[in-house]
Design an enzyme around this catalytic site. Structure first.
Site, short mmCIF file in Angstrom:
data_model
loop_
_atom_site.label_atom_id
_atom_site.label_comp_id
_atom_site.label_asym_id
_atom_site.label_seq_id
_atom_site.Cartn_x
_atom_site.Cartn_y
_atom_site.Cartn_z
N ASN A 185 73.42 134.04 19.56
CA ASN A 185 74.14 132.90 20.17
C ASN A 185 73.16 131.89 20.77
O ASN A 185 73.56 131.05 21.58
CB ASN A 185 75.11 133.39 21.24
CG ASN A 185 74.42 134.15 22.36
OD1 ASN A 185 73.19 134.26 22.37
ND2 ASN A 185 75.18 134.66 23.31
N HIS A 204 70.53 132.63 22.69
CA HIS A 204 69.90 132.97 23.97
C HIS A 204 68.41 133.24 23.80
O HIS A 204 67.95 133.66 22.73
CB HIS A 204 70.62 134.12 24.70
CG HIS A 204 70.52 135.49 24.11
ND1 HIS A 204 71.59 136.35 24.00
CD2 HIS A 204 69.46 136.19 23.62
CE1 HIS A 204 71.19 137.49 23.48
NE2 HIS A 204 69.91 137.41 23.24
N GLU A 234 72.01 133.27 28.52
CA GLU A 234 73.17 133.08 27.66
C GLU A 234 73.58 131.60 27.62
O GLU A 234 73.17 130.82 28.50
CB GLU A 234 74.32 133.92 28.20
CG GLU A 234 74.07 135.42 28.16
CD GLU A 234 74.30 136.03 26.78
OE1 GLU A 234 73.89 135.43 25.77
OE2 GLU A 234 74.89 137.12 26.73
C1 GLP Z 1 68.19 140.44 22.84
C2 GLP Z 1 67.13 140.22 23.93
C3 GLP Z 1 66.27 139.04 23.61
C4 GLP Z 1 65.95 139.08 22.13
C5 GLP Z 1 67.20 138.71 21.38
C6 GLP Z 1 67.07 138.81 19.86
O1 GLP Z 1 69.46 140.60 23.35
N1 GLP Z 1 67.65 140.08 25.26
O2 GLP Z 1 65.11 139.05 24.41
O3 GLP Z 1 64.94 138.15 21.82
O4 GLP Z 1 68.31 139.38 21.87
O5 GLP Z 1 67.09 140.13 19.44
P1 GLP Z 1 66.71 140.59 17.99
O6 GLP Z 1 65.26 140.34 17.83
O7 GLP Z 1 67.04 142.06 17.93
O8 GLP Z 1 67.52 139.78 17.04
#
Ligand code: GLP
Length: 258
Positions: free
Chosen positions: A151, A153, A158
């Site tokens: 989303n 973030h 968020e």
């Molecule tokens: C998570 C973490 C982030 C991370 C993001 C992407 O929820 N809080 O720090 O960068 O979401 O995650 P992923 O690399 O598993 O797609």
């Protein structure tokens, strides 16, 4: 190695560095290269690195370099980026425990140099302020590496997170809780709150690296790099720092970028 480097103007007129590389392995290697360079130039740098699926390959590369004696991380001040509120390193379903397994322990980091997000603080406001002061005490972040949530973030900032936000506790969206539950095969219940470095905490870093991989991130990466700069897509605020941002993305993630 095929990669394509470009610079893209942002609203302020300065340019971020954009690398579209062939695949996930290249994202991992190039991100590790940037971290290696920063640490070699500034062995006592304060840095923050993310959790999630995206950085796994980057951590494997860093651990290999550290174990081969090519990279010395022993004087780095490592600041954790985010954590579920109410969970700490002793909880095996915490982000910090994941980071400990994947990077901090294999890399042999001195525990005195690892700063945990105060996700168990009795007073979250005081804890967060102390964390920000601790970063400042170590000269501010020299480097922040962040991934991109589905989303938009960054860390756990968020949608709706203001550009001037600092370390704080906030509500997680259902989407992020579901995304994170997938890390534990859906078997861990994800808290409804998290503590994260704020957008401003991240933007203050001397250098910011955004790593993104895979077709599932193509739409949100396009919104992040080409849509309006807005709190609806917190990652879009990264574009306000111009050339202090390096985006390292693979071709699948970049497939919708013009
Ligand atoms: C998570 C973490 C982030 C991370 C993001 C992407 O929820 N809080 O720090 O960068 O979401 O995650 P992923 O690399 O598993 O797609």
């Amino acid at each position: 190695m095929t990669h394509d480097q470009a610079t893209r103007s942002n609203e302020a007129g300065s340019e971020l560095h954009m690398h579209v590389v062939a695949d996930y392995a290249e994202v991992s290697r190039m991100a590790a290269d940037v971290i290696t360079r920063v640490v070699q130039e500034n062995p006592e740098a304060a840095i923050t690195l993310p959790t999630g699926e995206t950085p796994r390959g980057m951590y494997q590369e860093l651990v290999r370099r550290i174990q081969d004696g090519v990279l010395d991380f022993s004087r780095v001040q490592f600041f954790c980026l985010d954590e579920y509120w109410g969970k700490g390193v002793d909880d095996e379903t915490s982000l910090t425990a994941w980071l400990d397994d994947v990077f901090l322990r294999p890399a042999g980091l001195d525990s005195d140099h690892v700063h945990f997000v105060p996700s168990l603080a009795l007073d979250p406001v005081e804890g967060a302020a102390a964390y920000e002061q601790e970063i400042e005490r170590h000269g501010g972040l020299r480097l922040a590496v962040v991934g991109l949530g589905p989303n938009g973030h960054i860390g756990f900032n968020e949608p709706g997170s203001p550009v001037d936000s600092r370390t704080r506790v906030l509500e997680l969206t259902k989407q992020s809780r579901n995304q994170n539950a997938a890390y534990y095969d859906g078997e861990s219940s994800i808290p409804d709150k998290a503590m994260t470095m704020g957008i401003a905490t991240i933007l203050d870093a001397d250098l910011i690296v955004l790593i993104v991989s895979g077709a599932s991130k193509a739409d949100i990466l396009k919104a992040t790099l080409e849509g309006p700069i807005t709190a609806d897509v917190p990652g879009s605020f990264l574009r306000t720092v111009g050339e202090r941002l390096i985006a390292i993305v693979d071709q699948e993630a970049a497939s919708k970028i013009s």
